[in-house]
Design an enzyme around this catalytic site. Structure first.
Site, short mmCIF file in Angstrom:
data_model
loop_
_atom_site.label_atom_id
_atom_site.label_comp_id
_atom_site.label_asym_id
_atom_site.label_seq_id
_atom_site.Cartn_x
_atom_site.Cartn_y
_atom_site.Cartn_z
N HIS A 235 25.79 71.40 34.55
CA HIS A 235 24.44 71.10 35.07
C HIS A 235 24.03 72.10 36.15
CE1 HIS A 235 23.00 67.43 33.15
NE2 HIS A 235 24.13 66.79 33.39
N GLN B 290 19.75 67.15 38.50
CA GLN B 290 19.23 65.97 37.80
C GLN B 290 18.28 65.14 38.66
OE1 GLN B 290 23.40 64.76 36.38
NE2 GLN B 290 22.12 64.10 34.68
N GLY C 270 28.90 60.27 36.83
CA GLY C 270 28.73 61.55 37.50
C GLY C 270 27.25 61.86 37.61
N LEU D 29 22.59 61.24 31.66
CA LEU D 29 21.46 60.46 32.19
C LEU D 29 20.14 61.20 31.98
CD1 LEU D 29 23.10 59.22 35.51
CD2 LEU D 29 22.70 57.90 33.41
#
Ligand code: GNR
Ligand code: NI
Length: 174
Positions: free
Chosen positions: A140, A51, A46, A95
């Protein structure tokens, strides 16, 4: 194929609340494609737009098992409209917090509503890994990271590690 750099803690763009997408134009379509390229390259299951430094409410996912054909998903302006009472503990990674994995407790099942790349409204019931990744990605969009669910001691330890790494690398503080 355009892999964009993935932001890592303590970059403060990871802590921003992302803006809704008003119109699915060429820029959003390119962004979705680049996010999928970036996710597969990482590799991850994902990725949320913040990000890659884009503060818009879009996430991509692919939960296909290894050896299965890819199942790319693009969720625009996603919202969780129902959560189950029962919870499950899953080991999560991110990540943007590389190489660390911690157990997180979350609702086991959720209902998610979103707009797809064709502008169609979709309602989906998710459980298992799908439910967990949806919650991780939607967080996020609100500047929430999975480490926020850890004890303060564990979270501060993670934050310190990345603050220190940033000082060493000499990058500008986010
Ligand atoms: O690749 C990822 N794996 C993962 C594993 C358990 C729970 C959540 C995730 S999402 C993560 C990619 C990522 O950081 N997405 O934001
Ligand atoms: Ni993440």
């Amino acid at each position: 194929m355009a892999v964009r750099p993935v932001l890592v803690l303590p970059d403060q763009r990871l802590r921003a609340v992302a803006d809704p997408i008003e119109k699915i134009d060429a820029e959003i379509k390119t962004l979705a494609k680049d996010m999928l390229d970036t996710m597969y390259d990482a590799p991850g299951i994902g990725l949320a737009a913040p990000q890659v430094g884009v503060l818009k409410r879009i996430v991509v996912m692919d939960l296909a098992a290894e050896g299965e054909p890819p199942q790319p998903l693009v969720l625009i302006n996603p919202e969780i409209t129902r959560i189950s009472d029962d919870t499950v503990i899953t080991e999560e990674g991110c990540l943007s917090i590389p190489e660390l994995y911690y157990d997180v407790e979350r609702p086991a099942a959720v209902t998610v509503e979103y707009t797809d790349l064709d502008g169609k409204h979709v309602t989906e019931e998710a459980e298992g890994r799908f439910a967990i990744v949806i919650q991780h990605e939607l967080d996020h969009l609100d500047g929430v990271l999975y480490i926020d669910y850890l004890s303060r001691l564990k979270r501060d330890r993670v934050l310190k590690k990345f603050q220190k790494a940033e000082r060493f690398s000499g990058r500008k503080a986010g």
